[in-house]
Design an enzyme around this catalytic site. Structure first.
Site, PDB file in Angstrom:
ATOM      1  N   ARG A 229       0.871  -1.176   0.000  1.00  0.00           N
ATOM      2  CA  ARG A 229       0.000   0.000   0.000  1.00  0.00           C
ATOM      3  C   ARG A 229       0.907   1.224   0.000  1.00  0.00           C
ATOM      4  O   ARG A 229       2.032   1.164   0.498  1.00  0.00           O
ATOM      5  CB  ARG A 229      -0.898   0.016   1.236  1.00  0.00           C
ATOM      6  CG  ARG A 229      -1.803  -1.211   1.370  1.00  0.00           C
ATOM      7  CD  ARG A 229      -2.597  -1.144   2.674  1.00  0.00           C
ATOM      8  NE  ARG A 229      -3.515  -2.280   2.834  1.00  0.00           N
ATOM      9  CZ  ARG A 229      -3.218  -3.412   3.468  1.00  0.00           C
ATOM     10  NH1 ARG A 229      -2.006  -3.561   4.031  1.00  0.00           N
ATOM     11  NH2 ARG A 229      -4.102  -4.391   3.563  1.00  0.00           N
ATOM     12  N   LYS A 254      -1.989  -2.030   7.640  1.00  0.00           N
ATOM     13  CA  LYS A 254      -3.420  -1.865   7.911  1.00  0.00           C
ATOM     14  C   LYS A 254      -3.836  -2.812   9.022  1.00  0.00           C
ATOM     15  O   LYS A 254      -3.468  -3.985   9.013  1.00  0.00           O
ATOM     16  CB  LYS A 254      -4.225  -2.156   6.641  1.00  0.00           C
ATOM     17  CG  LYS A 254      -5.685  -1.757   6.750  1.00  0.00           C
ATOM     18  CD  LYS A 254      -6.379  -1.898   5.421  1.00  0.00           C
ATOM     19  CE  LYS A 254      -7.829  -1.443   5.510  1.00  0.00           C
ATOM     20  NZ  LYS A 254      -8.525  -1.566   4.200  1.00  0.00           N
ATOM     21  N   HIS A 318      -2.875   2.015  -5.894  1.00  0.00           N
ATOM     22  CA  HIS A 318      -3.376   0.727  -5.421  1.00  0.00           C
ATOM     23  C   HIS A 318      -3.515  -0.274  -6.573  1.00  0.00           C
ATOM     24  O   HIS A 318      -3.529  -1.490  -6.341  1.00  0.00           O
ATOM     25  CB  HIS A 318      -4.712   0.911  -4.705  1.00  0.00           C
ATOM     26  CG  HIS A 318      -4.897  -0.007  -3.540  1.00  0.00           C
ATOM     27  ND1 HIS A 318      -4.124   0.073  -2.399  1.00  0.00           N
ATOM     28  CD2 HIS A 318      -5.749  -1.052  -3.343  1.00  0.00           C
ATOM     29  CE1 HIS A 318      -4.510  -0.866  -1.542  1.00  0.00           C
ATOM     30  NE2 HIS A 318      -5.479  -1.571  -2.097  1.00  0.00           N
ATOM     31  N   ARG A 321      -0.693  -2.645  -6.604  1.00  0.00           N
ATOM     32  CA  ARG A 321      -0.865  -3.723  -5.619  1.00  0.00           C
ATOM     33  C   ARG A 321      -1.820  -4.799  -6.149  1.00  0.00           C
ATOM     34  O   ARG A 321      -1.562  -6.001  -6.018  1.00  0.00           O
ATOM     35  CB  ARG A 321      -1.385  -3.115  -4.310  1.00  0.00           C
ATOM     36  CG  ARG A 321      -1.698  -4.109  -3.200  1.00  0.00           C
ATOM     37  CD  ARG A 321      -2.058  -3.317  -1.949  1.00  0.00           C
ATOM     38  NE  ARG A 321      -2.882  -4.063  -1.006  1.00  0.00           N
ATOM     39  CZ  ARG A 321      -2.401  -4.821  -0.028  1.00  0.00           C
ATOM     40  NH1 ARG A 321      -1.097  -4.963   0.124  1.00  0.00           N
ATOM     41  NH2 ARG A 321      -3.216  -5.443   0.803  1.00  0.00           N
ATOM     42  N   HIS A 344      -3.894  -9.528   4.194  1.00  0.00           N
ATOM     43  CA  HIS A 344      -5.345  -9.608   4.333  1.00  0.00           C
ATOM     44  C   HIS A 344      -5.710 -10.467   5.549  1.00  0.00           C
ATOM     45  O   HIS A 344      -5.139 -11.544   5.748  1.00  0.00           O
ATOM     46  CB  HIS A 344      -5.974 -10.239   3.084  1.00  0.00           C
ATOM     47  CG  HIS A 344      -5.984  -9.328   1.903  1.00  0.00           C
ATOM     48  ND1 HIS A 344      -6.166  -9.769   0.606  1.00  0.00           N
ATOM     49  CD2 HIS A 344      -5.825  -7.981   1.813  1.00  0.00           C
ATOM     50  CE1 HIS A 344      -6.121  -8.744  -0.221  1.00  0.00           C
ATOM     51  NE2 HIS A 344      -5.930  -7.651   0.488  1.00  0.00           N
ATOM     52  N   TYR A 353      -9.285 -11.659  -6.478  1.00  0.00           N
ATOM     53  CA  TYR A 353      -8.344 -11.709  -7.594  1.00  0.00           C
ATOM     54  C   TYR A 353      -8.552 -12.922  -8.480  1.00  0.00           C
ATOM     55  O   TYR A 353      -8.067 -12.956  -9.604  1.00  0.00           O
ATOM     56  CB  TYR A 353      -6.905 -11.660  -7.063  1.00  0.00           C
ATOM     57  CG  TYR A 353      -6.618 -10.377  -6.329  1.00  0.00           C
ATOM     58  CD1 TYR A 353      -6.591  -9.164  -7.010  1.00  0.00           C
ATOM     59  CD2 TYR A 353      -6.425 -10.353  -4.947  1.00  0.00           C
ATOM     60  CE1 TYR A 353      -6.368  -7.973  -6.336  1.00  0.00           C
ATOM     61  CE2 TYR A 353      -6.194  -9.176  -4.277  1.00  0.00           C
ATOM     62  CZ  TYR A 353      -6.173  -7.982  -4.969  1.00  0.00           C
ATOM     63  OH  TYR A 353      -5.958  -6.800  -4.306  1.00  0.00           O
TER      64      TYR A 353
END
Length: 371
Positions: A229, A254, A318, A321, A344, A353
């Protein structure tokens, strides 16, 4: 709290956004750090081209110093709006309300929320308080929130994501004000399930080749090669690069989680060349006038490279990424490893994805081929 208003205008036949604020040396110095900003030679005001990307740039840039940004005039002007319909307008905040929102900001920071979340919650709560002033309501009730939700968000065509941010921010503000939460049974609308924009490897290569400045090229290459990120990239310290193990240590990502991601062998030589030339002392990417490189500068770098590469997709930082994750999946990498590399919490987030990989469709033929 410093305050700025973004005002629509024109210059040489082009639509622009003017930066309207009371004279402030600190604020002026901070504005000068934004590359896209121009200054009118006649009156000395700052302005930039009116576009959604530039609006995001100036908004994020000002939020870094806790500046209150009134951008309602810009955001609410819609193309194709009927001539008899005026953009929704909110009255300004008084000194008491500004002090109250400043205290709310400090309260949120004490809860250890991220700076972006704090700024967003303060902003949307500010809009709600101004709406209450407009309605001459001294009681913050559920009915007032629902009315605000319809008038300011739904009727103005703002996004579902923005509507959810408003609900979250107002709920936090009510908690801060010790207003009873039981009656505030607001239902958040479901988000649209949009697939991420993904670039091909050739498009990634062309963006990097069109980025001639070594620092800029190194930054964009790092984001793609490790799936970072932008906040993680600009917060990286020199000591976070582990070339012996070929890993990048992401600290406080995050959700305040640490993780490791890949350090590309092909990228390592570029990184070493960059380090020898720029000699960063603490942060891997340092600004000209600040300790860390800014997000807005990185966004501008990518925008220029995408334009030069002739790519018409809606590309953001982003997107690099997203492309990293998709290309790993297409290369046969187990999705559980991709989840770890991206940081994640849930595999459901990473599963998106699987819907954008070429491998998902390349073995399927259209029935039209059998006609």
């Amino acid at each position: 709290m410093k305050s700025v208003k973004l005002v629509l205008g024109t210059k040489n036949g082009a639509d622009i956004i003017r930066i309207d604020y009371k004279s402030d040396t600190t604020l002026r110095k901070h504005l000068l750090k934004l590359p896209v900003l121009q200054q009118d030679l006649l009156d000395g005001t700052f302005y930039l081209e009116n576009s959604s990307n530039n609006l995001n740039l100036i908004f994020n840039h000002l939020r870094k110093i806790g500046c209150y940004v009134d951008y309602s005039e810009v955001r609410q002007k819609k193309k194709g709006l009927p001539k008899n319909k005026k953009p929704f307008s909110l009255p300004p905040l008084g000194p008491k309300q500004q002090r109250n929102l400043h205290s709310f900001s400090k309260w949120l920071m004490e809860k250890r929320l991220s700076p972006n979340t704090v700024n967003t919650y303060v902003e949307v709560s500010g809009f709600f308080v101004r709406y209450a002033i407009l309605k001459k309501s001294k009681i913050y009730s559920k009915a007032l929130v629902e009315s605000f939700n319809y008038d300011f968000i739904v009727n103005e065509g703002k996004s579902i994501s923005y509507q959810n941010q408003c609900i979250n921010g107002i709920k936090k503000y009510f908690l801060f004000k010790n207003i009873a939460m039981e009656a505030l049974d607001l239902v958040r609308p479901k988000k649209e399930k949009k697939l991420p924009v993904v670039l091909s490897k050739e498009e990634i290569r062309s963006i990097i080749e069109e980025t001639h400045n070594l620092k800029h090229r190194t930054l964009l290459s790092l984001i793609y090669s490790g799936g970072l990120r932008i906040g993680e990239a600009i917060n990286l310290k020199v000591t976070d690069i582990d070339s012996d193990r070929m890993l990048v240590h992401i600290k406080g990502g995050k959700g305040k989680k640490d993780r490791y991601t890949l350090l590309s062998h092909s990228f390592l030589e570029t990184l070493r060349t960059y380090y020898r030339q720029y000699k960063p002392s603490k942060y891997l990417f340092e600004g000209q006038r600040s300790e860390k490189y800014s997000t807005s500068s990185a966004q501008w770098v990518l925008k220029k490279a995408v334009f030069k590469a002739g790519i018409k997709k809606g590309v953001t930082l982003h997107t690099l990424r997203h492309s990293f994750a998709t290309h790993l999946l297409e290369n046969g990498t187990d999705i559980r490893y991709i989840q770890e590399l991206l940081g994640h919490s849930s595999p459901k987030t990473t599963m998106i994805y699987t819907h954008v990989t070429e491998n998902s469709f390349k073995n399927i033929s259209s029935p039209f081929d059998d006609l």
